[in-house]
Design a protein around this motif. Sequence first.
Motif, PDB file in Angstrom:
ATOM      1  N   TYR A  91      39.236  61.198  38.780  1.00  0.00           N
ATOM      2  CA  TYR A  91      39.490  59.781  38.485  1.00  0.00           C
ATOM      3  C   TYR A  91      38.788  59.460  37.176  1.00  0.00           C
ATOM      4  O   TYR A  91      37.601  59.755  37.026  1.00  0.00           O
ATOM      5  CB  TYR A  91      38.932  58.885  39.600  1.00  0.00           C
ATOM      6  N   VAL A  92      39.513  58.884  36.228  1.00  0.00           N
ATOM      7  CA  VAL A  92      38.942  58.526  34.929  1.00  0.00           C
ATOM      8  C   VAL A  92      39.203  57.044  34.682  1.00  0.00           C
ATOM      9  O   VAL A  92      40.336  56.574  34.816  1.00  0.00           O
ATOM     10  CB  VAL A  92      39.570  59.342  33.773  1.00  0.00           C
ATOM     11  N   ALA A  93      38.146  56.321  34.307  1.00  0.00           N
ATOM     12  CA  ALA A  93      38.291  54.886  34.050  1.00  0.00           C
ATOM     13  C   ALA A  93      37.559  54.511  32.775  1.00  0.00           C
ATOM     14  O   ALA A  93      36.542  55.102  32.423  1.00  0.00           O
ATOM     15  CB  ALA A  93      37.740  54.070  35.221  1.00  0.00           C
ATOM     16  N   ARG A  94      38.114  53.534  32.103  1.00  0.00           N
ATOM     17  CA  ARG A  94      37.512  52.995  30.890  1.00  0.00           C
ATOM     18  C   ARG A  94      37.075  51.564  31.181  1.00  0.00           C
ATOM     19  O   ARG A  94      37.772  50.821  31.874  1.00  0.00           O
ATOM     20  CB  ARG A  94      38.528  53.022  29.754  1.00  0.00           C
ATOM     21  N   LYS A  95      35.917  51.205  30.679  1.00  0.00           N
ATOM     22  CA  LYS A  95      35.382  49.863  30.892  1.00  0.00           C
ATOM     23  C   LYS A  95      36.427  48.836  30.498  1.00  0.00           C
ATOM     24  O   LYS A  95      37.071  48.949  29.465  1.00  0.00           O
ATOM     25  CB  LYS A  95      34.101  49.681  30.055  1.00  0.00           C
ATOM     26  N   LEU A  99      43.206  51.805  28.883  1.00  0.00           N
ATOM     27  CA  LEU A  99      43.799  53.135  29.022  1.00  0.00           C
ATOM     28  C   LEU A  99      42.728  54.228  28.948  1.00  0.00           C
ATOM     29  O   LEU A  99      41.933  54.263  28.013  1.00  0.00           O
ATOM     30  CB  LEU A  99      44.856  53.362  27.944  1.00  0.00           C
ATOM     31  N   ALA A 100      42.745  55.132  29.932  1.00  0.00           N
ATOM     32  CA  ALA A 100      41.755  56.209  30.001  1.00  0.00           C
ATOM     33  C   ALA A 100      42.411  57.560  30.265  1.00  0.00           C
ATOM     34  O   ALA A 100      41.831  58.420  30.904  1.00  0.00           O
ATOM     35  CB  ALA A 100      40.732  55.891  31.093  1.00  0.00           C
ATOM     36  N   MET A 101      43.616  57.750  29.765  1.00  0.00           N
ATOM     37  CA  MET A 101      44.308  59.021  29.964  1.00  0.00           C
ATOM     38  C   MET A 101      43.512  60.150  29.293  1.00  0.00           C
ATOM     39  O   MET A 101      43.095  60.005  28.145  1.00  0.00           O
ATOM     40  CB  MET A 101      45.704  58.956  29.355  1.00  0.00           C
ATOM     41  N   PRO A 102      43.271  61.254  29.995  1.00  0.00           N
ATOM     42  CA  PRO A 102      42.534  62.362  29.395  1.00  0.00           C
ATOM     43  C   PRO A 102      43.216  62.858  28.111  1.00  0.00           C
ATOM     44  O   PRO A 102      44.443  62.915  28.032  1.00  0.00           O
ATOM     45  CB  PRO A 102      42.560  63.443  30.489  1.00  0.00           C
ATOM     46  N   VAL A 118      45.238  63.805  39.011  1.00  0.00           N
ATOM     47  CA  VAL A 118      44.413  63.019  38.091  1.00  0.00           C
ATOM     48  C   VAL A 118      44.904  61.579  38.106  1.00  0.00           C
ATOM     49  O   VAL A 118      46.103  61.320  37.964  1.00  0.00           O
ATOM     50  CB  VAL A 118      44.489  63.585  36.647  1.00  0.00           C
ATOM     51  N   TYR A 119      43.975  60.649  38.269  1.00  0.00           N
ATOM     52  CA  TYR A 119      44.280  59.220  38.224  1.00  0.00           C
ATOM     53  C   TYR A 119      43.429  58.611  37.118  1.00  0.00           C
ATOM     54  O   TYR A 119      42.273  58.973  36.957  1.00  0.00           O
ATOM     55  CB  TYR A 119      43.963  58.537  39.565  1.00  0.00           C
ATOM     56  N   PHE A 120      44.024  57.683  36.369  1.00  0.00           N
ATOM     57  CA  PHE A 120      43.272  57.040  35.283  1.00  0.00           C
ATOM     58  C   PHE A 120      43.732  55.606  35.131  1.00  0.00           C
ATOM     59  O   PHE A 120      44.844  55.248  35.508  1.00  0.00           O
ATOM     60  CB  PHE A 120      43.424  57.812  33.971  1.00  0.00           C
ATOM     61  N   THR A 121      42.839  54.794  34.572  1.00  0.00           N
ATOM     62  CA  THR A 121      43.202  53.410  34.321  1.00  0.00           C
ATOM     63  C   THR A 121      44.206  53.371  33.180  1.00  0.00           C
ATOM     64  O   THR A 121      44.177  54.206  32.279  1.00  0.00           O
ATOM     65  CB  THR A 121      41.971  52.540  33.978  1.00  0.00           C
ATOM     66  N   ASN A 122      45.116  52.376  33.234  1.00  0.00           N
ATOM     67  CA  ASN A 122      46.188  52.335  32.230  1.00  0.00           C
ATOM     68  C   ASN A 122      46.320  50.959  31.562  1.00  0.00           C
ATOM     69  O   ASN A 122      47.339  50.654  30.982  1.00  0.00           O
ATOM     70  CB  ASN A 122      47.511  52.731  32.876  1.00  0.00           C
ATOM     71  N   GLY A 123      45.290  50.152  31.668  1.00  0.00           N
ATOM     72  CA  GLY A 123      45.353  48.818  31.053  1.00  0.00           C
ATOM     73  C   GLY A 123      45.746  47.732  32.025  1.00  0.00           C
ATOM     74  O   GLY A 123      45.751  46.559  31.682  1.00  0.00           O
ATOM     75  N   GLU A 124      46.110  48.109  33.221  1.00  0.00           N
ATOM     76  CA  GLU A 124      46.483  47.149  34.259  1.00  0.00           C
ATOM     77  C   GLU A 124      45.564  47.296  35.454  1.00  0.00           C
ATOM     78  O   GLU A 124      45.112  48.397  35.755  1.00  0.00           O
ATOM     79  CB  GLU A 124      47.925  47.378  34.728  1.00  0.00           C
ATOM     80  N   ILE A 125      45.318  46.221  36.137  1.00  0.00           N
ATOM     81  CA  ILE A 125      44.467  46.295  37.343  1.00  0.00           C
ATOM     82  C   ILE A 125      45.346  46.445  38.555  1.00  0.00           C
ATOM     83  O   ILE A 125      46.400  45.952  38.666  1.00  0.00           O
ATOM     84  CB  ILE A 125      43.565  45.048  37.473  1.00  0.00           C
TER      85      ILE A 125
END
Length: 125
Positions: A91-95, A99-102, A118-125
């Motif tokens: 899991y990858v997240a950006r503050k 977007l936190a795509m590897p 792999v899961y990551f934040t994409n600018g949406e909650i």
Amino acid sequence: MRQSNYHFLKIAERVASKSSMRHKLAALIVHKNNILSVGYNRQMGTILDKKPIGVLCSGGAYSIHAELDALNKAFKVYPEHRIWGNKLTLYVARKGWKLAMPCEDCQKMLKRYGIEEVYFTNGEI
């Protein structure tokens, strides 16, 4: 998205605030809904220092990406997971949920270790 995926991304987003970098990211390595390790991006040295293995260079300084930091920590404590990579979830997240795509290099590393989920934040909650 399953509630458990959101839960782990939420934890990673909170951990990202530990980063001293401009773009604050964190990564979690999870196995069977248990967090094995937590990593975040941070500066490791300057261009004058000897570059450690597995660390990326950007803007005259060496930094470690959150994904690599989390994997290094997980494999140090749980070396048996090096061969069970396909059973691990990243899991990858950006503050700020940005977007936190590897990056391409991290994607190659994840593929090499067999980590497919792999899961990551994409600018949406």
